[in-house]
Design a protein around this motif. Sequence first.
Motif, mmCIF file in Angstrom:
data_model
loop_
_atom_site.group_PDB
_atom_site.id
_atom_site.type_symbol
_atom_site.label_atom_id
_atom_site.label_comp_id
_atom_site.label_asym_id
_atom_site.label_seq_id
_atom_site.Cartn_x
_atom_site.Cartn_y
_atom_site.Cartn_z
ATOM 1 N N ALA A 34 59.089 80.451 32.725
ATOM 2 C CA ALA A 34 58.989 81.577 32.993
ATOM 3 C C ALA A 34 57.294 81.947 33.899
ATOM 4 C CB ALA A 34 58.333 82.227 32.098
ATOM 5 N N ALA A 35 56.660 81.009 33.496
ATOM 6 C CA ALA A 35 55.270 81.570 34.021
ATOM 7 C C ALA A 35 54.854 81.595 35.114
ATOM 8 C CB ALA A 35 54.103 80.725 33.935
ATOM 9 N N ALA A 36 55.565 80.182 36.132
ATOM 10 C CA ALA A 36 55.893 79.526 37.500
ATOM 11 C C ALA A 36 56.930 80.650 38.148
ATOM 12 C CB ALA A 36 56.911 78.480 37.453
ATOM 13 N N TYR A 37 57.319 81.455 37.594
ATOM 14 C CA TYR A 37 58.771 82.163 38.194
ATOM 15 C C TYR A 37 57.475 83.706 38.471
ATOM 16 C CZ TYR A 37 60.901 86.403 38.635
ATOM 17 O OH TYR A 37 62.661 87.460 38.894
ATOM 18 N N TYR A 38 56.670 84.115 37.940
ATOM 19 C CA TYR A 38 55.585 85.186 37.766
ATOM 20 C C TYR A 38 54.302 84.501 39.159
ATOM 21 C CZ TYR A 38 58.051 87.471 33.788
ATOM 22 O OH TYR A 38 59.442 88.674 34.194
ATOM 23 N N VAL A 39 54.268 83.283 39.231
ATOM 24 C CA VAL A 39 53.487 82.977 40.479
ATOM 25 C C VAL A 39 54.030 82.767 41.543
ATOM 26 C CG1 VAL A 39 52.301 80.497 41.036
ATOM 27 C CG2 VAL A 39 52.306 80.846 38.790
ATOM 28 N N ARG A 40 55.353 82.787 41.705
ATOM 29 C CA ARG A 40 56.181 82.799 42.498
ATOM 30 C C ARG A 40 56.257 84.530 42.782
ATOM 31 N NH1 ARG A 40 58.646 78.769 40.480
ATOM 32 N NH2 ARG A 40 59.401 76.463 42.095
ATOM 33 N N MET A 41 55.936 85.183 42.159
ATOM 34 C CA MET A 41 56.638 86.904 42.414
ATOM 35 C C MET A 41 55.184 86.829 42.441
ATOM 36 S SD MET A 41 59.046 88.248 41.429
ATOM 37 C CE MET A 41 58.457 90.216 40.771
ATOM 38 N N ILE A 42 53.485 86.795 42.431
ATOM 39 C CA ILE A 42 52.168 86.800 42.662
ATOM 40 C C ILE A 42 52.296 86.330 44.125
ATOM 41 C CG2 ILE A 42 50.431 86.136 42.554
ATOM 42 C CD1 ILE A 42 50.097 86.531 39.674
ATOM 43 N N GLY A 43 52.770 85.286 44.625
ATOM 44 C CA GLY A 43 53.414 84.575 45.676
ATOM 45 C C GLY A 43 53.575 86.100 46.945
ATOM 46 N N SER A 44 54.447 85.553 46.180
ATOM 47 C CA SER A 44 55.805 86.846 47.199
ATOM 48 C C SER A 44 54.861 88.145 47.745
ATOM 49 C CB SER A 44 56.659 87.271 46.858
ATOM 50 O OG SER A 44 56.943 87.647 45.648
ATOM 51 N N ILE A 45 54.021 88.219 46.814
ATOM 52 C CA ILE A 45 53.850 90.136 47.379
ATOM 53 C C ILE A 45 52.278 89.904 48.921
ATOM 54 C CG2 ILE A 45 51.858 91.762 46.582
ATOM 55 C CD1 ILE A 45 52.964 91.618 43.517
ATOM 56 N N TYR A 46 51.438 87.914 47.845
ATOM 57 C CA TYR A 46 50.158 88.197 49.147
ATOM 58 C C TYR A 46 50.938 87.818 50.222
ATOM 59 C CZ TYR A 46 46.127 87.087 45.635
ATOM 60 O OH TYR A 46 45.488 88.069 44.464
ATOM 61 N N LYS A 47 52.038 86.288 49.934
ATOM 62 C CA LYS A 47 52.418 86.974 51.383
ATOM 63 C C LYS A 47 53.160 88.190 52.144
ATOM 64 C CE LYS A 47 53.915 81.746 49.512
ATOM 65 N NZ LYS A 47 54.680 80.343 49.212
ATOM 66 N N SER A 48 53.938 88.636 51.535
ATOM 67 C CA SER A 48 54.377 90.130 52.089
ATOM 68 C C SER A 48 53.020 90.716 52.944
ATOM 69 C CB SER A 48 54.917 90.718 50.636
ATOM 70 O OG SER A 48 56.131 90.535 51.284
ATOM 71 N N ALA A 49 51.293 90.397 52.283
ATOM 72 C CA ALA A 49 50.307 90.777 53.111
ATOM 73 C C ALA A 49 50.259 90.180 53.661
ATOM 74 C CB ALA A 49 49.375 91.583 51.861
ATOM 75 N N GLY A 50 50.785 88.724 54.582
ATOM 76 C CA GLY A 50 49.593 88.307 55.176
ATOM 77 C C GLY A 50 48.423 87.577 54.574
ATOM 78 N N ARG A 51 48.332 86.932 53.391
ATOM 79 C CA ARG A 51 47.105 86.801 52.968
ATOM 80 C C ARG A 51 47.399 85.380 51.589
ATOM 81 N NH1 ARG A 51 46.450 91.944 49.127
ATOM 82 N NH2 ARG A 51 44.310 90.569 47.994
#
Length: 231
Positions: A185-202
Amino acid sequence: IKSGEVEDGLSRIRKYLDVLNCHDEFARILIRLERFSEAESVLKEAMKNTKIGKQWIYPLLSIVYEKLNDLEKLKNNLIEQFYFFPELCIYKRLKVMNLENWEEERSRMLNYLDNQNYHHVLREIYILEDKLLDAFNVVKKYEAGADTLKNLAKALVETNPDEAIWCYNKIVECQIEGGSRYYSAAAYYVRMIGSIYKSAGRHDKFDKYLTALRETYDRKYRLIEKLSRIK
């Protein structure tokens, strides 16, 4: 009462009312009989009895005042009920009544919730009114459960991605603290964080975030294994 001897039945209840402490049930009977003024008197008397839970009395009084179409008494009863035990549903009822002094009363209610540690209700009100940053500030200042953080993050992600990341990170920390069975579950939410950063080009920010996680939890080998699969 059911056999038609209404007055005799009511008088018998009144005779033993203080012994039985059944004011709320008696009021329900009177409401069914459409004897609203009598029901109000019974409930007002019950308010003075410390053995009777006020949480049962306020809703019945509201029913009485609605039946009597007494909006002033209904308003005052709901306000009193809110300060006795705040709930979002009571706030919503008052909000739609279009009170003349609503903004003043609202401000007083919100201050009360903050000062008396009813932060969950305060947060729900801000979310109801689409004041997401205010809701976020309440969550950041006080504790909130994973479901609350998740729902708030979803609402914030488009307009306030950094705040959404903060919420998801709190969930990640909570899941990791829960032990190895929550690492997925922790890894799932890490991926959610990743998607936000990547969508912003960060992408660089996410790389630093992942590195920091691995360094912080370097002895949790099962977690590190799951984090290593995230790119």
